[in-house]
Design a protein around this motif. Sequence first.
Motif, short mmCIF file in Angstrom:
data_model
loop_
_atom_site.label_atom_id
_atom_site.label_comp_id
_atom_site.label_asym_id
_atom_site.label_seq_id
_atom_site.Cartn_x
_atom_site.Cartn_y
_atom_site.Cartn_z
N ARG A 124 0.83 -1.21 0.00
CA ARG A 124 0.00 0.00 0.00
C ARG A 124 0.87 1.26 0.00
O ARG A 124 0.57 2.23 -0.69
N LYS A 125 1.97 1.24 0.78
CA LYS A 125 2.87 2.39 0.81
C LYS A 125 3.52 2.61 -0.56
O LYS A 125 3.65 3.75 -1.03
N VAL A 127 2.34 1.75 -3.50
CA VAL A 127 1.33 2.26 -4.44
C VAL A 127 1.06 3.74 -4.20
O VAL A 127 0.97 4.54 -5.15
N GLU A 128 0.91 4.14 -2.94
CA GLU A 128 0.63 5.54 -2.64
C GLU A 128 1.80 6.44 -3.05
O GLU A 128 1.59 7.53 -3.58
N ASP A 129 3.02 5.98 -2.83
CA ASP A 129 4.19 6.76 -3.25
C ASP A 129 4.22 6.91 -4.77
O ASP A 129 4.49 7.99 -5.30
N ARG A 131 1.66 6.76 -6.80
CA ARG A 131 0.56 7.65 -7.21
C ARG A 131 0.94 9.11 -7.05
O ARG A 131 0.67 9.94 -7.93
N ARG A 132 1.58 9.44 -5.93
CA ARG A 132 1.98 10.83 -5.69
C ARG A 132 3.00 11.31 -6.72
O ARG A 132 2.91 12.42 -7.24
N HIS A 133 3.96 10.45 -7.04
CA HIS A 133 5.01 10.85 -7.97
C HIS A 133 4.50 10.93 -9.41
O HIS A 133 5.05 11.69 -10.22
N GLU A 135 1.23 11.61 -10.30
CA GLU A 135 -0.05 12.31 -10.44
C GLU A 135 0.00 13.41 -11.49
O GLU A 135 -0.88 13.51 -12.35
#
Length: 201
Positions: A124-125, A127-129, A131-133, A135
């Motif tokens: 999950r971490k 994937v979130e990282d 997504r942020r990079h 976006e």
Amino acid sequence: MSTSTNPVIAFAGAHRIAAGQLALVALKAKELLDRNDNATILIFDDLTSEQVEVDFRGSAEQVLQRLAADDAASTASEENPDSHEPARGPGRPKLGVVGREVTLLPRHWDWLNAQAGGASVALRKLVEDARRHSEQRDQLRRAQEYAYRFMSAMAGNSVNFEEAARALFAGDLAGFELLIEAWTPDVRDHLKVLATRAFAA
């Protein structure tokens, strides 16, 4: 696509006839079709440039009734997304967590399992990282695709189409606007709005 919650824009041939909420635009288009049943009407979602299908048969009231029915059905589907889905597998559905199969090499599993919180937390971490990079890049890609979708539908045979498409995806705003300057004014002006969103992204 049959309905849209975004504003829409309608063209009769290459001429813009209306823009705004779907029901109002559909009425304008219906008025035109009642005067000229050979008119070619295309309606686009103002954000995504997806074509919006409207059934213009019957009276204006019947057209609006069908749109209202489609909108109600779409809203009901959005409010009850699980009604058409199969039973969920493992996971924590009350928390919005859904279990799906992930296939990795043994060394990947070894690394994930060694992370604090285990494989699920680590994934999950990651994937979130990611997504942020990505976006901003994803927003740019989507905006370019939306502009290109409209270009293809309304100006695919226009002079300089291929060159303009390359300028769009290359981020060359000045070159893009120069290449489409000779296009039909209503098409060109709406495309400039879409392209500005892409370049701004």
